[in-house]
Scaffold this active site. Structure first.
Site, PDB file in Angstrom:
ATOM      1  N   ASN A   1       3.503   7.564   1.581  1.00  0.00           N
ATOM      2  CA  ASN A   1       4.875   8.051   1.796  1.00  0.00           C
ATOM      3  C   ASN A   1       5.620   8.359   0.496  1.00  0.00           C
ATOM      4  O   ASN A   1       6.402   9.294   0.430  1.00  0.00           O
ATOM      5  CB  ASN A   1       5.661   7.074   2.676  1.00  0.00           C
ATOM      6  CG  ASN A   1       5.755   5.703   2.079  1.00  0.00           C
ATOM      7  OD1 ASN A   1       4.924   5.305   1.259  1.00  0.00           O
ATOM      8  ND2 ASN A   1       6.761   4.953   2.466  1.00  0.00           N
TER       9      ASN A   1
ATOM     10  N   GLU B   1       3.659  -5.600   0.283  1.00  0.00           N
ATOM     11  CA  GLU B   1       4.905  -4.928   0.677  1.00  0.00           C
ATOM     12  C   GLU B   1       4.571  -4.164   1.952  1.00  0.00           C
ATOM     13  O   GLU B   1       3.867  -3.158   1.900  1.00  0.00           O
ATOM     14  CB  GLU B   1       5.336  -3.937  -0.411  1.00  0.00           C
ATOM     15  CG  GLU B   1       5.656  -4.564  -1.736  1.00  0.00           C
ATOM     16  CD  GLU B   1       7.016  -5.222  -1.737  1.00  0.00           C
ATOM     17  OE1 GLU B   1       7.931  -4.720  -1.073  1.00  0.00           O
ATOM     18  OE2 GLU B   1       7.155  -6.264  -2.394  1.00  0.00           O
TER      19      GLU B   1
ATOM     20  N   CYS C   1       9.685   2.609   4.099  1.00  0.00           N
ATOM     21  CA  CYS C   1       9.660   1.305   4.765  1.00  0.00           C
ATOM     22  C   CYS C   1      11.069   0.724   4.917  1.00  0.00           C
ATOM     23  O   CYS C   1      11.325  -0.068   5.810  1.00  0.00           O
ATOM     24  CB  CYS C   1       8.765   0.348   4.003  1.00  0.00           C
ATOM     25  SG  CYS C   1       9.199   0.289   2.265  1.00  0.00           S
TER      26      CYS C   1
ATOM     27  N   GLU D   1       8.350  -7.528  -5.701  1.00  0.00           N
ATOM     28  CA  GLU D   1       8.074  -6.658  -6.838  1.00  0.00           C
ATOM     29  C   GLU D   1       9.397  -6.402  -7.552  1.00  0.00           C
ATOM     30  O   GLU D   1      10.463  -6.683  -7.032  1.00  0.00           O
ATOM     31  CB  GLU D   1       7.451  -5.351  -6.352  1.00  0.00           C
ATOM     32  CG  GLU D   1       6.070  -5.574  -5.741  1.00  0.00           C
ATOM     33  CD  GLU D   1       5.366  -4.296  -5.356  1.00  0.00           C
ATOM     34  OE1 GLU D   1       5.939  -3.539  -4.553  1.00  0.00           O
ATOM     35  OE2 GLU D   1       4.264  -4.058  -5.858  1.00  0.00           O
TER      36      GLU D   1
HETATM   37  P1  NDP Z   1      -1.998   1.780   5.260  1.00  0.00           P
HETATM   38  O1  NDP Z   1      -1.833   0.328   5.367  1.00  0.00           O
HETATM   39  O2  NDP Z   1      -2.867   2.474   6.233  1.00  0.00           O
HETATM   40  O3  NDP Z   1      -2.552   2.207   3.837  1.00  0.00           O
HETATM   41  C1  NDP Z   1      -1.977   1.821   2.604  1.00  0.00           C
HETATM   42  C2  NDP Z   1      -3.045   1.873   1.542  1.00  0.00           C
HETATM   43  O4  NDP Z   1      -4.052   0.912   1.843  1.00  0.00           O
HETATM   44  C3  NDP Z   1      -3.775   3.222   1.458  1.00  0.00           C
HETATM   45  O5  NDP Z   1      -4.170   3.457   0.129  1.00  0.00           O
HETATM   46  C4  NDP Z   1      -4.983   2.962   2.337  1.00  0.00           C
HETATM   47  O6  NDP Z   1      -6.028   3.849   2.072  1.00  0.00           O
HETATM   48  C5  NDP Z   1      -5.328   1.543   1.952  1.00  0.00           C
HETATM   49  N1  NDP Z   1      -6.109   0.812   2.922  1.00  0.00           N
HETATM   50  C6  NDP Z   1      -6.231   1.033   4.269  1.00  0.00           C
HETATM   51  N2  NDP Z   1      -7.068   0.106   4.817  1.00  0.00           N
HETATM   52  C7  NDP Z   1      -7.469  -0.717   3.808  1.00  0.00           C
HETATM   53  C8  NDP Z   1      -8.311  -1.872   3.743  1.00  0.00           C
HETATM   54  N3  NDP Z   1      -8.916  -2.373   4.806  1.00  0.00           N
HETATM   55  N4  NDP Z   1      -8.479  -2.455   2.536  1.00  0.00           N
HETATM   56  C9  NDP Z   1      -7.865  -1.980   1.437  1.00  0.00           C
HETATM   57  N5  NDP Z   1      -7.061  -0.886   1.436  1.00  0.00           N
HETATM   58  C10 NDP Z   1      -6.854  -0.264   2.601  1.00  0.00           C
HETATM   59  O7  NDP Z   1      -0.537   2.361   5.256  1.00  0.00           O
HETATM   60  P2  NDP Z   1      -0.100   3.856   5.171  1.00  0.00           P
HETATM   61  O8  NDP Z   1      -0.729   4.548   4.010  1.00  0.00           O
HETATM   62  O9  NDP Z   1      -0.275   4.417   6.524  1.00  0.00           O
HETATM   63  O10 NDP Z   1       1.441   3.696   4.783  1.00  0.00           O
HETATM   64  C11 NDP Z   1       2.442   3.530   5.717  1.00  0.00           C
HETATM   65  C12 NDP Z   1       2.801   2.083   5.876  1.00  0.00           C
HETATM   66  O11 NDP Z   1       3.201   1.536   4.650  1.00  0.00           O
HETATM   67  C13 NDP Z   1       3.970   1.872   6.817  1.00  0.00           C
HETATM   68  O12 NDP Z   1       3.639   0.929   7.797  1.00  0.00           O
HETATM   69  C14 NDP Z   1       5.085   1.350   5.933  1.00  0.00           C
HETATM   70  O13 NDP Z   1       5.950   0.464   6.519  1.00  0.00           O
HETATM   71  C15 NDP Z   1       4.357   0.728   4.820  1.00  0.00           C
HETATM   72  N6  NDP Z   1       5.139   0.793   3.615  1.00  0.00           N
HETATM   73  C16 NDP Z   1       5.745  -0.352   3.156  1.00  0.00           C
HETATM   74  C17 NDP Z   1       6.531  -0.324   2.031  1.00  0.00           C
HETATM   75  C18 NDP Z   1       7.178  -1.565   1.502  1.00  0.00           C
HETATM   76  O14 NDP Z   1       7.628  -1.556   0.348  1.00  0.00           O
HETATM   77  N7  NDP Z   1       7.281  -2.635   2.231  1.00  0.00           N
HETATM   78  C19 NDP Z   1       6.754   0.922   1.299  1.00  0.00           C
HETATM   79  C20 NDP Z   1       6.075   2.041   1.860  1.00  0.00           C
HETATM   80  C21 NDP Z   1       5.294   1.957   2.983  1.00  0.00           C
HETATM   81  P3  NDP Z   1      -6.198   5.161   2.993  1.00  0.00           P
HETATM   82  O15 NDP Z   1      -4.919   5.911   2.920  1.00  0.00           O
HETATM   83  O16 NDP Z   1      -7.282   5.848   2.322  1.00  0.00           O
HETATM   84  O17 NDP Z   1      -6.505   4.680   4.371  1.00  0.00           O
END
Ligand code: NDP
Length: 492
Positions: free
Chosen positions: A152, A250, A288, A470
């Protein structure tokens, strides 16, 4: 015809495709055009990256903080030099308005690099003395840090993780989201130009469950900083636990925006409406911290709701590269389907969409974007606080409207989910604002504002919104082990 980008991994100071040669296609979600490919890395590539980071650790962690800071500043200078190229690439990779990428995402990435460079130089060695002993707290960098970021806010969050890790003396293996790898690749290229020693910053691209999971599980990875979904966060915490790896998570949110009647009097109405709409719909609601539950004091409903609906309808949906666009495309057509399914579910549960509520008619979009992943700003009323749409994160331009009678009910509804990331409170009464803030179970409370940040302050969530914080000192401390050296003070 747009030129395509070939993203490569950065391992030990060199660029390389995945060892197996496989690639992942990258699309512009606003047009559905193919814009590039990225390595579909496996555990072999992760192994090489971790080995490079392990080998580079002793020399990097031994540098004086000012020397590490100089590298981060050099990198920040190069991103700043190329800010327009970065912003355009971020917009094309994510579908976010170019104006947002140019004014927020990339400037913030530069600020992250600079902030942690300066912060590590400003940190002092803590010392405590009493009549028996002098205790000195040395902070020793942990080792190899895994930095995993979502789609995002790609460069914004990637730098938010790698900057404190590198500043603290850790070496890094970063993994951007497979959906949005382009600006991290551009950063990789700039890191070579900035003269980063080889192996200090490594970036592997690939799918989360394969490449990301291999990184988390690698025995020589000392700590993991992750931003993403709650389910992925749980998986990472479980994998890291047996080796006692340090984890910062996060995760998601279902953040309340609490609007009191005193914030919608005629002299404040426009300001409040604009602020609440911004909290709900910035980046197409894919932040988020977005305020996706709007709690409204009953006596303000008749004034506030029509004004908010009018504002949501006025937001201009369109080509992210057009400077007049307020709402760009969502991250993918699959994500549009997920958002649409959540809205359909809310309607089935008894909700009423006051605006939006179904996919944008492509014929209303500019020709180049008719195959894009657009969904309009949507406001839904009529659901109880316990409804699924009021409990689960939708992560799109969708907010629900919930009435409340008094402060106690507002706080109870606000705290009534499994999340605890952030909230905003809209009121002209400063003492009420502080009273409400003190009762909310979340990491950040904004008063009459949203997403205003001081990078020195910690940010993060409670409960299902994550673990750890963070920002500022918290981030630097995360990447280091405190070792206390106690010298016995013998009386003369
Ligand atoms: P994901 O959890 O699907 O992915 C986040 C990252 O983790 C990506 O790089 C993803 O790779 C990787 N990933 C996925 N599965 C694994 C695994 N099993 N082991 C290690 N890494 C993994 O989230 P999204 O990318 O869909 O992002 C959206 C989500 O992030 C929303 O739910 C949002 O709330 C949250 N978010 C939270 C924030 C906060 O500060 N609290 C800020 C921004 C977003 P890949 O993309 O290749 O699958």
């Amino acid at each position: 015809m747009m030129m395509t980008t070939t993203v490569l991994n950065l391992i030990d100071g060199s660029f390389a495709p995945a060892r197996g040669g496989a690639t992942i296609s990258i699309y512009n979600p606003a047009t559905s055009e193919l814009v590039g490919t990225a390595p579909d890395s496996t555990a072999h590539d992760v192994e090489a990256a971790v080995e490079a980071a392990t080998n580079a650790f002793a020399a990097w962690s031994a540098l004086a903080p000012a020397q590490r800071a100089a590298h981060l500043h050099a990198l920040a200078n190069l991103v700043e030099r190329d800010i327009d190229t970065f912003a355009r690439a971020e917009s094309i990779d994510t579908g976010k308005p170019l104006a947002l990428a140019r004014s927020v995402d990339i400037p913030r990435a530069i600020a992250n690099l600079r902030f942690f460079a300066d912060a590590v130089c400003d940190s002092h060695v803590e010392q405590f003395a009493n009549e028996h002993a002098r205790s000195v707290v040395h902070r020793r960098a942990l080792g190899v840090a895994a930095c995993i970021s979502p789609w995002n806010l790609p460069l914004y969050l990637f730098t938010w993780k790698i900057a404190p890790a590198l500043a603290s003396g850790c070496t890094v293996v970063g993994k951007p989201s497979e959906i949005t790898p382009v600006t991290a690749w551009m950063l990789a290229q700039r890191s070579i130009e900035a003269g980063f020693p080889r192996g200090v910053l490594n970036i592997v691209n690939g799918r989360g469950p394969l490449c990301g999971a291999a990184l988390v599980a690698h025995p020589r990875v000392a700590c993991i900083t992750f931003t993403g979904g709650t389910v992925t966060g749980e998986t990472i915490a479980r994998t890291a636990a047996p080796a006692f790896k340090r984890v910062a998570l996060e995760l998601g949110g279902k953040n309340p925006t609490i609007v009191f009647a005193d914030a919608v009097r005629s002299d404040r109405l426009t300001q409040t409406v604009h602020g609440v709409a911004r909290a709900a719909f910035t980046n197409q609601g894919q932040v988020c911290h977005c305020g996706s539950r709007i709690l409204i004091e009953r006596s303000a409903w008749e004034t506030f709701v029509p004004a908010l609906v009018e504002r949501a309808r006025a937001l201009r949906i369109g080509d992210p590269l057009d400077a007049a666009t307020d709402v760009g495309s969502l991250i993918s057509l699959q994500h549009v389907m997920r958002v649409a399914a959540a809205v359909d579910g809310a309607i089935r549960d008894g909700g009423r969409a006051l605006c939006g509520g179904s996919r944008v008619d492509p014929s209303l979009l500019p020709a180049a974007t008719r195959a894009g992943a657009f969904y309009p700003p949507t406001l839904i009323e009529g659901l109880p606080p316990s409804a699924k749409a009021n409990q689960e994160e939708i992560f799109g331009p969708v907010a629900t409207l919930i009435p409340f009678a008094d402060e106690a009910e507002a706080v109870a509804i606000a705290n009534g989910t499994r999340f605890g990331l952030s909230a905003s409170v809209w009121t002209s009464d400063p003492s009420r604002a502080q009273r409400i803030a003190s009762q909310l179970d979340c990491g950040t409370v904004w008063i009459n504002s949203w997403m205003v940040r001081d990078l020195r302050a910690p940010i993060g969530g409670m409960h299902a919104s994550g673990l750890g914080r963070e920002g500022g000192r918290e981030a630097l401390h995360f990447f280091a082990e405190p070792v206390v050296v106690v010298t016995h003070e013998t009386p003369e």
